[in-house]
Design a protein around this motif. Structure first.
Motif, PDB file in Angstrom:
ATOM      1  N   LEU A 146      57.349  29.963  39.276  1.00  0.00           N
ATOM      2  CA  LEU A 146      56.000  29.396  39.426  1.00  0.00           C
ATOM      3  C   LEU A 146      55.286  30.048  40.616  1.00  0.00           C
ATOM      4  N   ILE A 147      55.995  30.131  41.735  1.00  0.00           N
ATOM      5  CA  ILE A 147      55.364  30.725  42.925  1.00  0.00           C
ATOM      6  C   ILE A 147      55.089  32.218  42.687  1.00  0.00           C
ATOM      7  N   THR A 148      56.038  32.902  42.041  1.00  0.00           N
ATOM      8  CA  THR A 148      55.809  34.325  41.738  1.00  0.00           C
ATOM      9  C   THR A 148      54.518  34.498  40.941  1.00  0.00           C
ATOM     10  N   THR A 149      54.359  33.662  39.927  1.00  0.00           N
ATOM     11  CA  THR A 149      53.168  33.783  39.077  1.00  0.00           C
ATOM     12  C   THR A 149      51.904  33.401  39.843  1.00  0.00           C
ATOM     13  N   GLN A 150      52.004  32.310  40.629  1.00  0.00           N
ATOM     14  CA  GLN A 150      50.828  31.886  41.402  1.00  0.00           C
ATOM     15  C   GLN A 150      50.404  32.972  42.395  1.00  0.00           C
ATOM     16  N   LEU A 151      51.396  33.575  43.056  1.00  0.00           N
ATOM     17  CA  LEU A 151      51.057  34.601  44.051  1.00  0.00           C
ATOM     18  C   LEU A 151      50.467  35.837  43.376  1.00  0.00           C
ATOM     19  N   ARG A 152      51.054  36.209  42.238  1.00  0.00           N
ATOM     20  CA  ARG A 152      50.516  37.380  41.546  1.00  0.00           C
ATOM     21  C   ARG A 152      49.073  37.124  41.110  1.00  0.00           C
ATOM     22  N   ASN A 153      48.843  35.932  40.580  1.00  0.00           N
ATOM     23  CA  ASN A 153      47.480  35.607  40.152  1.00  0.00           C
ATOM     24  C   ASN A 153      46.529  35.507  41.343  1.00  0.00           C
ATOM     25  N   GLY A 154      47.042  34.947  42.433  1.00  0.00           N
ATOM     26  CA  GLY A 154      46.205  34.801  43.623  1.00  0.00           C
ATOM     27  C   GLY A 154      45.803  36.156  44.180  1.00  0.00           C
ATOM     28  N   VAL A 155      46.784  37.047  44.298  1.00  0.00           N
ATOM     29  CA  VAL A 155      46.488  38.373  44.845  1.00  0.00           C
ATOM     30  C   VAL A 155      45.608  39.143  43.856  1.00  0.00           C
ATOM     31  N   HIS A 156      45.832  38.920  42.569  1.00  0.00           N
ATOM     32  CA  HIS A 156      44.967  39.552  41.570  1.00  0.00           C
ATOM     33  C   HIS A 156      43.500  39.198  41.853  1.00  0.00           C
ATOM     34  N   GLY A 157      43.270  37.926  42.155  1.00  0.00           N
ATOM     35  CA  GLY A 157      41.906  37.481  42.454  1.00  0.00           C
ATOM     36  C   GLY A 157      41.362  38.153  43.712  1.00  0.00           C
ATOM     37  N   VAL A 158      42.212  38.217  44.745  1.00  0.00           N
ATOM     38  CA  VAL A 158      41.792  38.850  46.000  1.00  0.00           C
ATOM     39  C   VAL A 158      41.461  40.326  45.752  1.00  0.00           C
ATOM     40  N   PHE A 159      42.366  41.014  45.034  1.00  0.00           N
ATOM     41  CA  PHE A 159      42.172  42.451  44.836  1.00  0.00           C
ATOM     42  C   PHE A 159      41.005  42.758  43.891  1.00  0.00           C
ATOM     43  N   SER A 160      40.654  41.802  43.039  1.00  0.00           N
ATOM     44  CA  SER A 160      39.468  42.011  42.196  1.00  0.00           C
ATOM     45  C   SER A 160      38.225  42.144  43.066  1.00  0.00           C
ATOM     46  N   GLU A 161      38.233  41.420  44.178  1.00  0.00           N
ATOM     47  CA  GLU A 161      37.103  41.534  45.108  1.00  0.00           C
ATOM     48  C   GLU A 161      37.058  42.927  45.744  1.00  0.00           C
ATOM     49  N   ASP A 162      38.246  43.460  46.085  1.00  0.00           N
ATOM     50  CA  ASP A 162      38.300  44.824  46.628  1.00  0.00           C
ATOM     51  C   ASP A 162      37.838  45.841  45.587  1.00  0.00           C
ATOM     52  N   GLU A 163      38.317  45.633  44.352  1.00  0.00           N
ATOM     53  CA  GLU A 163      38.007  46.571  43.275  1.00  0.00           C
ATOM     54  C   GLU A 163      36.493  46.684  43.088  1.00  0.00           C
ATOM     55  N   ALA A 164      35.835  45.530  43.098  1.00  0.00           N
ATOM     56  CA  ALA A 164      34.377  45.527  42.926  1.00  0.00           C
ATOM     57  C   ALA A 164      33.701  46.271  44.079  1.00  0.00           C
ATOM     58  N   MET A 165      34.202  46.055  45.307  1.00  0.00           N
ATOM     59  CA  MET A 165      33.607  46.732  46.461  1.00  0.00           C
ATOM     60  C   MET A 165      33.838  48.237  46.408  1.00  0.00           C
ATOM     61  N   LEU A 166      35.071  48.639  46.042  1.00  0.00           N
ATOM     62  CA  LEU A 166      35.397  50.069  46.004  1.00  0.00           C
ATOM     63  C   LEU A 166      34.551  50.795  44.958  1.00  0.00           C
ATOM     64  N   LYS A 167      34.351  50.158  43.820  1.00  0.00           N
ATOM     65  CA  LYS A 167      33.537  50.747  42.757  1.00  0.00           C
ATOM     66  C   LYS A 167      32.104  50.918  43.237  1.00  0.00           C
ATOM     67  N   ALA A 168      31.579  49.847  43.854  1.00  0.00           N
ATOM     68  CA  ALA A 168      30.201  49.898  44.352  1.00  0.00           C
ATOM     69  C   ALA A 168      30.060  50.952  45.449  1.00  0.00           C
ATOM     70  N   GLN A 169      31.090  51.041  46.307  1.00  0.00           N
ATOM     71  CA  GLN A 169      31.038  52.021  47.398  1.00  0.00           C
ATOM     72  C   GLN A 169      31.011  53.449  46.847  1.00  0.00           C
ATOM     73  N   GLN A 170      31.881  53.737  45.865  1.00  0.00           N
ATOM     74  CA  GLN A 170      31.896  55.090  45.290  1.00  0.00           C
ATOM     75  C   GLN A 170      30.542  55.418  44.650  1.00  0.00           C
ATOM     76  N   GLU A 171      29.960  54.442  43.979  1.00  0.00           N
ATOM     77  CA  GLU A 171      28.659  54.674  43.341  1.00  0.00           C
ATOM     78  C   GLU A 171      27.590  54.977  44.386  1.00  0.00           C
ATOM     79  N   THR A 172      27.649  54.262  45.496  1.00  0.00           N
ATOM     80  CA  THR A 172      26.656  54.480  46.546  1.00  0.00           C
ATOM     81  C   THR A 172      26.859  55.840  47.213  1.00  0.00           C
ATOM     82  N   ILE A 173      28.127  56.203  47.403  1.00  0.00           N
ATOM     83  CA  ILE A 173      28.423  57.528  47.978  1.00  0.00           C
ATOM     84  C   ILE A 173      27.832  58.616  47.085  1.00  0.00           C
TER      85      ILE A 173
END
Lengths: 379, 330
Positions: free
Chosen positions: A299-326
């Motif tokens: 349960l904790i493994t799945t919760q942590l994976r899902n939690g970090v997935h959510g966190v990293f989705s925020e990074d992914e959106a920023m990285l994509k936007a940053q590359q586009e702006t560059i």
């Protein structure tokens, strides 16, 4: 506005060294049942396993007319058959069969790249094969250790791989990008310490006697269900050449000795990140979150994976936007801040490696994918 | 593994030195240097008589780490097709056109053991492989076959570098080498890399196959430049087209047919791809099959030949009656 000269020399688009181990896939992605197509460091690969389970990385282009071998099929003990005219290659990349002739052309070979299975990943070496030393694979042992539990995913990031390294080498961004999970004001208030040694860089930050952000409060309560109060929080960023970053992160009950080395009253996670450039503006970002408590809780493994997935989705959106702006502002440069110290050491290490391959910014062969050779006889 | 598109560039000759009887070492500086790896060769544009130009392939005998200096070795053979005369006449400061290093003979890293066999000028390609294997600490044996020591380029240097791993087979001292003994002594896991005259390579291939070894572990490249017989002039007739042409010793049959205006199809021009094959309708003399495209079974009946490299020679002892082949072309 006219930008005539820049006072900064930070590359906006860093190319990738070839004399390096990159993750080509999770070990479970590559099987003896079929072929997996994946591009690493600009080189399309056809990945598979032999009947006895050995991983193989062939260049994904038939010697004959460059049809993609990954769309072919596996035959025999270790062979691939081209989907177009049926040429067959063994795991060394050597042609074993051709249509309509009794001989095999001596030049009929596709490159077979060194590939090593370690820490749940398959690591591939695309540069000069005589330099491929598995001892140089970055240390990610927590992924395959009995003392750690966890799981991860792959992000396909539409940006230059260096932008991901920048992101992970400076966690100040958590305060702004991840404000609902791991961000807190103390991040940009706390001092950090940067060291480098050969092909590694370490950035250390401690925040003492603070309120745990939501993500860490949840983790503390998984271990200590009644936990309340302040924590000492740490982020220790370990970079290993070429593109692996392991984050040693966690919190412990405030004042119980964590900064001095006693983490027994806390929870510890290792965020295992390794980034494989695909092309100049894209990469595969493999991550996993490993923990050292409640190892048997799926349960904790799945919760942590899902939690970090959510966190990293925020990074992914920023990285994509940053590359586009560059890309939308080719005439603007990067400027650096003090918080970039870790990322700037990473760039330095990569630039030295590129220079050694004759592919640095000042090299005549810049951008040409020719690996460094060791065939160094004086002519 | 033609992993790069061929690009021609200028190069300058740095030096030209005779390093053994009949062998000249030419060091050149390419305009666009790139690092070179063992087994690579250059194609060079050579000027022949009558101001014709043609391409010749030369293995890279050595390179500086950055590829700014490349050495090739040129051997003078009685059946030279004219390329080596041009190459041997080069002097420091001369310009020529070359390709970037091309790889058709890659050395695989990670085999359990290696046997390297060089015959004569074939040492050029094998030398770099041997030094890579030595650096890697690999298990290897280096066999170097030559007619006499004075004709064996790099021999002294190789003895020093490779010690007991170098086995020199000098025909003038110990007679003909036993190919079967060489192959039998190779570990069953060995990969064999060979470069040399076609007679030596065919003998090794036969011995290798007879021993039931993995045929993909036998590695070689061919430039189609050597045969079972010395090159002679011979005549080609194409009855369907009413064409008769005499092939000079210094040109290929393909070149002679083109010179006579016959439209020919070809690609590799080194006896590998089989595109230039012609049907043999009649033959006076013998076919010297220099290609690696046909199997022995296919060569035996002399019903087809690869005209880019293969030739016709007169029957033994009839030197005044030159060979003739009557063919049809596609």
């Amino acid at each position: 506005m006219t930008v005539e000269a820049s006072s900064t020399h930070t590359a906006k688009l860093l190319t990738y060294p070839l004399n390096a181990w990159y993750v080509a896939a999770w070990e479970h992605e590559v099987t003896a049942k079929g072929l997996l197509a994946r591009t690493v460091a600009g080189r399309p690969l056809a990945l598979y396993r032999t009947a006895d389970g050995r991983p193989v990385a062939l260049a994904d282009a038939c010697w004959h007319r460059l049809a993609p071998l990954s769309q072919g099929k596996l035959v025999g003990k270790d062979e691939v058959q081209c989907p177009y005219h049926g040429l067959r290659y063994n795991s060394a990349g050597r042609c074993t069969g051709m249509p309509a002739q009794e001989t095999i052309n001596p030049s009929a070979v596709v490159p077979s790249f060194p590939i090593v299975e370690r820490y749940r990943y398959l690591w591939v070496w695309l540069g000069e094969p005589t330099l491929a030393d598995p001892a140089e694979i970055p240390d990610m042992h927590q992924l395959a250790s009995d003392e750690w539990a966890g799981d991860g995913e792959t992000i396909y990031a539409p940006c230059n791989y260096q932008l991901v390294l920048d992101n992970l080498m400076d966690l100040t961004h958590e305060e702004f990008v991840h404000s609902s999970s791991i961000g807190q004001e103390e991040l940009s208030e706390a001092e950090f310490h940067t060291t480098h040694d050969g092909n590694s860089v370490t950035v250390t930050r401690w925040m003492l006697g603070i309120d745990p952000p939501p993500f860490w409060l949840k983790n503390m309560r998984d271990k200590y269900p009644d936990f309340e109060g302040k924590v000492d929080r740490w982020q220790i960023i370990h970079y290993y050449y070429p593109s692996t970053i392991c984050l040693d992160v966690g919190v412990a009950k405030a004042g119980t000795g964590a900064p001095e080395g006693d983490r027994s009253q806390g929870v510890n996670g290792y965020v295992m990140n390794t980034i494989s450039p695909e092309r100049d503006r894209s990469c595969h970002y493999y991550w996993a979150f490993m923990r050292n408590y409640r190892l048997d809780s799926q349960l904790i493994t799945t919760q942590l994976r899902n939690g970090v997935h959510g966190v990293f989705s925020e990074d992914e959106a920023m990285l994509k936007a940053q590359q586009e702006t560059i890309d939308a502002n080719p005439d603007y440069e990067f400027y650096s801040l003090n918080i970039d110290a870790g990322g700037m050491w990473v760039r330095r290490i990569l630039e030295i490696a590129l220079e050694a391959e004759g592919r640095g910014a000042a090299s005549p062969a810049h951008g040409v994918a020719v690996p460094k050779t060791t065939a160094t006889q004086e002519p | 593994m033609a992993d790069k598109h061929v690009e021609w560039q200028d190069a300058t000759v740095i030096e030209s030195v005779d390093i053994a009887t009949g062998v000249t070492r030419v060091v050149i500086e390419p305009a666009r240097p790139v690092p070179s790896r063992p087994g690579e060769h250059l194609d060079v544009l050579v000027r022949l008589d009558n101001d014709r130009t043609d391409e010749r392939s030369y293995s890279i005998a050595g390179a500086s780490p950055d590829g700014r200096r490349l050495a090739i070795s040129v051997s003078l053979r009685p059946d030279s097709r004219g390329g080596s005369d041009y190459m041997r006449a080069l002097r420091a400061g001369d310009r020529l056109r070359i390709t970037q290093p091309l790889q058709d003979f890659p050395l695989r890293v990670g085999a359990e053991s290696y046997v390297l066999v060089a015959g004569g000028i074939g040492i050029t390609a094998i030398r770099g492989m041997a030094s890579s294997l030595r650096r890697l600490g690999a298990d290897y044996a280096l066999h170097y076959v030559g007619s006499s020591r004075d004709r064996m380029a790099y021999l002294k240097e190789l003895e020093q570098a490779h010690g007991d791993r170098l086995i020199a087979h000098v025909t003038s001292e110990s007679g003909r080498m036993s190919v079967d003994a060489l192959v039998d002594a190779a570990p069953s896991s060995a990969e064999l890399y060979m470069c040399g005259p076609i007679r030596l390579m065919e003998a090794l291939k036969r011995s290798w196959e007879r021993g039931g070894r993995d045929v993909t572990a036998l590695r070689y490249e061919t430039f189609g430049s050597s045969g079972w017989f010395d090159a002679e002039a011979f005549r080609v007739e194409v009855p369907r087209l009413g064409v008769t042409v005499d092939v000079r010793p210094s040109e290929s049959m393909l070149e002679a047919l083109e010179r006579a205006g016959v439209e020919m199809m070809y690609d590799c021009r080194r006896g590998e791809c089989g595109l230039c094959e012609v049907d043999i309708l009649g033959l006076e003399g013998r076919v010297d099959h220099r290609d690696v495209f046909y199997s022995e079974r296919q060569k035996a009946p002399n019903s087809k030949m690869c005209c880019c490299v293969s030739r016709v020679v007169s029957e033994d002892g009839s030197e005044d009656r030159q060979g003739l082949v009557r063919i049809n072309v596609s």
